[in-house]
Design an enzyme around this catalytic site. Structure first.
Site, short mmCIF file in Angstrom:
data_model
loop_
_atom_site.label_atom_id
_atom_site.label_comp_id
_atom_site.label_asym_id
_atom_site.label_seq_id
_atom_site.Cartn_x
_atom_site.Cartn_y
_atom_site.Cartn_z
N CYS A 1 22.27 -10.44 41.60
CA CYS A 1 22.24 -10.18 40.16
C CYS A 1 21.13 -10.99 39.48
O CYS A 1 20.65 -11.99 39.99
CB CYS A 1 23.56 -10.58 39.49
SG CYS A 1 25.04 -9.83 40.16
N CYS B 1 23.39 -11.59 34.08
CA CYS B 1 24.38 -10.54 34.33
C CYS B 1 25.70 -10.85 33.61
O CYS B 1 26.18 -11.99 33.65
CB CYS B 1 24.62 -10.40 35.83
SG CYS B 1 25.75 -9.04 36.25
N CYS C 1 23.06 -5.33 41.99
CA CYS C 1 24.19 -5.15 41.08
C CYS C 1 23.98 -3.88 40.25
O CYS C 1 22.87 -3.60 39.79
CB CYS C 1 24.29 -6.37 40.17
SG CYS C 1 25.53 -6.23 38.87
N CYS D 1 23.65 -5.21 36.05
CA CYS D 1 22.44 -5.81 35.47
C CYS D 1 21.15 -5.24 36.05
O CYS D 1 20.06 -5.57 35.58
CB CYS D 1 22.46 -7.32 35.66
SG CYS D 1 22.39 -7.88 37.39
#
Length: 356
Positions: free
Chosen positions: A39, A43, A70, A73
């Protein structure tokens, strides 16, 4: 790890993660060992425990370690958007794209010129001043294409002198601007904006002849050679082929199009054209070594010759020479810059996952 922004210690990174500090966006990523996901530090997802974090300086490093991006994000997206230095300077550039910037001007904004330079080189592979000059040159291309006189185009582009404007065009296209606006030549050149920087497309009514990043070394020599073959000059403008190239590039960079169906004219020897055709047969998301490519062509001892042909490719991205890497899996030379090569490979990995 050799980066322009060496990663801070893990404690500092974890504090940035818990604070969702935007200053680290584009400079650091976190991989969560319990989920296998990586991430941005901004995030909104629930934060992992410190012992479950691994830290990376790029999406490529996180992917190489086996982590998945992810879905909240989107760490494979344009990370420059999250860099406050980039946001601020791009806003200034957008507000006045023809301004002639200097390092003193950058300092007058309250930003440290060396910080700005490093940030832009990390995200775009060129400094802010180089990007500003590209913007001015792009304005000049548009003015000339619209029929402006050379002096008017020079003023529109923000150059202080007509000679400076002519010299910039001569370096880029291989002739002064006047030579490019006379008559109606079959080959015309125009600027295409991409997330990785400006590109020059050279086309006629039938096919695309050249597509290169404007900061590629040797572009002027390539255009001069093209001009010689076209009877001494190249015009400014675009054709339906240019429009199609721009549209397909936009889809490609948005990870909506894995390949291109543009008509091409490949200027090279029969061997070079065979190599370039083999490159076009490599699917998006896949990479090969020079040795692999030599074997595919039935020339197992010709890896060096294939590397030279790869470097002579004049239609970047569409003829995907960026899909050739070292035998050990490392990135190798790319005329557009290794940072662009990594970005293109990352886009194509997203495309490949989407097809799966």
């Amino acid at each position: 790890m050799d980066t322009l922004f060496p990663l801070p210690d893990p404690d500092a990174l974890y504090r940035a993660l818990t604070a969702r500090d935007p200053a680290f966006d584009g400079r650091a990523l976190v991989g969560v060992t319990t989920t296998g996901i990586f991430c941005r530090l901004t995030c909104p997802a629930r934060k992992p425990r410190p012992e479950n974090c691994r830290w990376f300086d790029s999406p490529a490093a996180a992917l190489g370690a086996g982590f998945r991006p992810c879905r909240r994000c989107h760490p494979l997206g344009p990370q420059a958007d999250g860099d406050p230095v980039i946001r601020r300077m791009l806003a200034a550039l957008t507000a006045d794209p023809t301004r002639r910037w200097s390092e003193a001007d950058v300092a007058d904004t309250g930003m440290d010129p060396s910080t700005v330079r490093r940030a832009f080189r990390r995200h775009y592979g060129l400094s802010f001043l180089e990007l500003a000059r590209q913007m001015r040159l792009r304005a000049g291309v548009g003015a000339l294409r619209g029929g402006a006189q050379v002096i008017d185009a020079q003023l529109d582009a923000g150059f202080d002198s007509a000679s400076g404007f002519r010299e910039a065009f001569a370096r880029l296209f291989g002739h002064p601007p006047q030579a490019m606006t006379q008559g109606a030549p079959g080959l015309v050149a125009d600027w295409i904006d991409t997330p990785l920087g400006g590109m020059i497309a050279l086309a006629d009514a039938r096919s695309l002849h050249l597509l290169e990043f404007v900061d590629r070394k040797g572009l002027g020599a390539e255009l001069r050679a093209m001009s010689a073959g076209a009877g001494g000059r190249i015009g400014l403008g675009r054709t339906a082929v240019t429009e199609a190239a721009e549209a397909q590039l936009a889809d490609y960079f948005a990870a909506r199009r894995p390949g291109f169906d543009l008509p091409l004219t490949l200027h090279g020897t029969p061997f070079q054209r065979a190599v370039w055709q083999a490159l076009r047969e490599i699917p998006a998301g896949a990479t090969v070594s020079y040795g692999d490519l030599a074997a595919r062509l039935g020339r197992p001892t010709a890896a060096r010759a294939i590397a030279r042909a790869n470097g002579a490719n004049q239609i970047a991205i569409v003829v995907p020479c960026h899909r050739v890497i070292g035998a050990d899996g490392t990135l190798t030379g790319y005329a557009g810059g290794l940072w662009r090569k990594q970005a293109l490979i990352d886009i194509e990995r997203r495309l490949a996952r989407g097809r799966g």
